[in-house]
Design an enzyme around this catalytic site. Structure first.
Site, PDB file in Angstrom:
ATOM      1  N   PHE A 196       8.409 -18.014  13.645  1.00 33.15           N
ATOM      2  CA  PHE A 196       9.581 -17.969  12.777  1.00 33.15           C
ATOM      3  C   PHE A 196       9.150 -17.356  11.439  1.00 33.15           C
ATOM      4  CE2 PHE A 196      12.788 -19.633   9.887  1.00 33.15           C
ATOM      5  CZ  PHE A 196      13.932 -19.302  10.590  1.00 33.15           C
ATOM      6  N   ASP A 221       3.164 -26.594  13.035  1.00 31.92           N
ATOM      7  CA  ASP A 221       4.606 -26.649  12.772  1.00 31.92           C
ATOM      8  C   ASP A 221       5.269 -27.248  14.015  1.00 31.92           C
ATOM      9  OD1 ASP A 221       7.356 -26.058  12.679  1.00 31.92           O
ATOM     10  OD2 ASP A 221       7.046 -24.249  11.496  1.00 31.92           O
ATOM     11  N   TYR A 226      16.258 -31.384  11.132  1.00 33.86           N
ATOM     12  CA  TYR A 226      17.664 -31.049  11.428  1.00 33.86           C
ATOM     13  C   TYR A 226      17.892 -30.503  12.835  1.00 33.86           C
ATOM     14  CZ  TYR A 226      15.878 -26.620   9.378  1.00 33.86           C
ATOM     15  OH  TYR A 226      15.128 -25.521   9.063  1.00 33.86           O
ATOM     16  N   LYS A 227      16.836 -30.348  13.628  1.00 30.52           N
ATOM     17  CA  LYS A 227      17.031 -29.844  14.997  1.00 30.52           C
ATOM     18  C   LYS A 227      17.158 -31.044  15.953  1.00 30.52           C
ATOM     19  CE  LYS A 227      14.241 -25.724  13.956  1.00 30.52           C
ATOM     20  NZ  LYS A 227      15.319 -24.757  13.696  1.00 30.52           N
ATOM     21  N   ARG A 229      19.807 -18.105  22.838  1.00 33.83           N
ATOM     22  CA  ARG A 229      19.079 -19.373  22.989  1.00 33.83           C
ATOM     23  C   ARG A 229      20.049 -20.491  23.378  1.00 33.83           C
ATOM     24  NH1 ARG A 229      15.616 -20.658  17.711  1.00 33.83           N
ATOM     25  NH2 ARG A 229      17.755 -20.801  16.904  1.00 33.83           N
TER      26      ARG A 229
HETATM   27  C1  LIG Z   1       9.197 -22.755  13.436  1.00 35.05           C
HETATM   28  C2  LIG Z   1      10.090 -22.875  12.242  1.00 35.05           C
HETATM   29  N1  LIG Z   1       9.551 -23.116  11.030  1.00 35.05           N
HETATM   30  C3  LIG Z   1      10.339 -23.239   9.935  1.00 35.05           C
HETATM   31  C4  LIG Z   1      11.718 -23.136  10.025  1.00 35.05           C
HETATM   32  C5  LIG Z   1      12.647 -23.263   8.852  1.00 35.05           C
HETATM   33  O1  LIG Z   1      12.099 -23.655   7.675  1.00 35.05           O
HETATM   34  P1  LIG Z   1      13.050 -24.177   6.500  1.00 35.05           P
HETATM   35  O2  LIG Z   1      13.602 -25.509   6.936  1.00 35.05           O
HETATM   36  O3  LIG Z   1      12.147 -24.269   5.322  1.00 35.05           O
HETATM   37  O4  LIG Z   1      14.144 -23.188   6.309  1.00 35.05           O
HETATM   38  C6  LIG Z   1      12.298 -22.905  11.284  1.00 35.05           C
HETATM   39  C7  LIG Z   1      13.779 -22.800  11.388  1.00 35.05           C
HETATM   40  O5  LIG Z   1      14.381 -22.704  12.405  1.00 35.05           O
HETATM   41  C8  LIG Z   1      11.467 -22.761  12.405  1.00 35.05           C
HETATM   42  O6  LIG Z   1      11.999 -22.513  13.606  1.00 35.05           O
END
Ligand SMILES: Cc1ncc(COP(=O)(O)O)c(C=O)c1O
Length: 411
Positions: A125, A196, A221-222, A370
């Protein structure tokens, strides 16, 4: 080929079926986008209303103590720790994912001052790349990001590597990385890891301490259903607490915030990863979703999410043939996170047509569709019905209507 009655039987036998009533889901919608923004847990609405009316409205500033606001990042972190194989005191819920990545990678680099290389997956990402590129530029100490893809990760880890910063479940393809094996390789080379877990937490079993992970971050939030923009989490293994330092050292990471000293003195433990005043209403909103994920049996969650994804692939390949879809995710569920990605050159208008028909997934440029299989509220019949609607959209060619071609700001 499976018939709808068989999907109905799977729903009747589903040990997680009762969780669905914990969510407030709109009628007429099959929500296959919990991998991007989870739906509203019914108790979250009540909890936020309480935090607004009673804690803020009546408690006012007293609520920092009386309603436990000040300790909320630690309390939620302790709640979440068990789900991810961390111990209480090793995790916080605080700040945005990207900010936590910044803090974690900075702390890891600081623990390896003589090494200059950070290994990352280039197709990750993009915010992860951007945040670490920003950190490298800001540090201006000659750090270099070694971008590789899945197959090249182990070969990229050598004695010059300070940090291996990877995402466990890929945001686009959903491919899973071997957290334990890569962490062991990083440690053997003298490097540290930052994982992550955005697409893992709540979907794929994770055991941070068993894997030997050093740092981890992820959003709530997911699959944790914490709400739009809900605070993220950060993990630091206890063995690093005494030596770790992060650059966003604010008063909440000070050893005595209310002494109001001139100079910074780091707090002991995970509080060192805090920065400043927290979004209390968003933390209140995140509590219910985290609690639900922690209540569910992690093995059952994974089994059902994998089965829903497998069913989707199987139905797609038997009922939506000859329309040009390609499977982008690993076919084997053990190699996949919680969603299934397909590619199609006309993916954008197809997804828009599908959303209009009540099946919500999402699109990632240039050609990925997706579909998230969040196990706490989805039914096997939802998968059946979603594929039926997709087949209908493709057979009628409805996706070619002009109204589906207009690209919106958020895909
Ligand atoms: C792997 C990954 N890292 C980070 C993020 C998003 O980061 P942030 O919450 O700081 O916008 C996402 C968002 O979908 C993601 O898929």
């Amino acid at each position: 080929m499976m018939m709808r009655e068989q999907a109905e039987a799977l729903d009747r036998a589903d040990p997680l079926a009762a969780f669905r009533q914990e969510f407030s889901l709109p009628d007429g919608v099959i929500y296959l986008n919990g991998n991007s923004l989870g739906p509203l847990p019914a108790r979250a609405a009540a909890r936020v209303a309480e935090a607004v009316a009673r804690e803020w409205g009546e408690g006012l500033i007293r609520s920092w103590n009386s309603a436990g606001w000040y300790m909320a990042p630690r309390r939620l972190g302790d709640n979440l720790a068990g789900l991810l194989g961390a111990e209480p005191g090793e995790m916080l819920v605080t700040d945005a994912t990207g900010l936590n990545l910044f803090k974690a990678v900075a702390a890891a680099l600081d623990l390896r001052p003589d090494r200059k290389v950070i290994v990352m997956e280039g197709s990750n990402f993009p915010t992860n790349n951007y945040i670490v590129q920003g950190l490298v530029r800001f540090l201006d100490r000659g750090h270099e990001i070694r971008f590789v893809e899945k197959a090249g990760i182990l070969d990229a880890i050598g004695p010059d590597v300070a940090v291996v910063a990877l995402t466990h479940a890929h945001y686009k393809t959903a491919h899973l990385l071997d957290m334990k094996g890569i962490t062991a390789a990083a440690h053997a080379a003298g490097a540290l890891t930052v994982w992550d877990l955005c697409h893992s937490a709540g979907a794929v079993p994770v055991d941070l301490n068993k894997a030997g992970a050093d740092f981890a971050i992820g959003c709530t939030y997911k699959y944790l259903n914490g709400g739009p923009g809900s605070p993220a989490f950060i993990f630091a293994a206890r063995r690093h607490h005494a030596a770790m330092r992060q650059p966003l050292s604010g008063w909440w990471s000070h050893t005595a915030p209310f002494a109001f000293d001139r100079d910074f003195q780091p707090a002991d433990g995970i509080a060192r990863m805090l920065t400043g005043t927290q979004p209390i209403l968003s933390l209140a909103g995140a509590e219910a979703g985290i609690d639900l994920a922690c209540r569910a049996d992690a093995a059952q969650t994974r089994t059902k999410s994998s089965a829903l994804g497998d069913l989707f692939i199987q139905l797609l390949e038997s009922r939506v043939t000859g329309h040009g879809f390609k499977l982008e995710s690993p076919r084997l569920a053990v190699e996949r996170g919680g969603h299934v990605a397909l590619t199609h050159p006309k993916g954008y208008p197809i997804m828009k047509a599908l959303i209009e028909a009540g099946v919500i997934g999402d699109f990632r440029a240039p050609d990925t569709l997706r579909f998230g299989f969040s196990p706490l509220y989805l039914r096997y019949t939802d998968v059946w019905d979603a594929v039926t609607l997709l087949a209908e959209i493709m057979e009628t060619g409805r996706w070619q209507d002009a109204r589906f071609q207009q690209v919106e700001a958020v895909t």
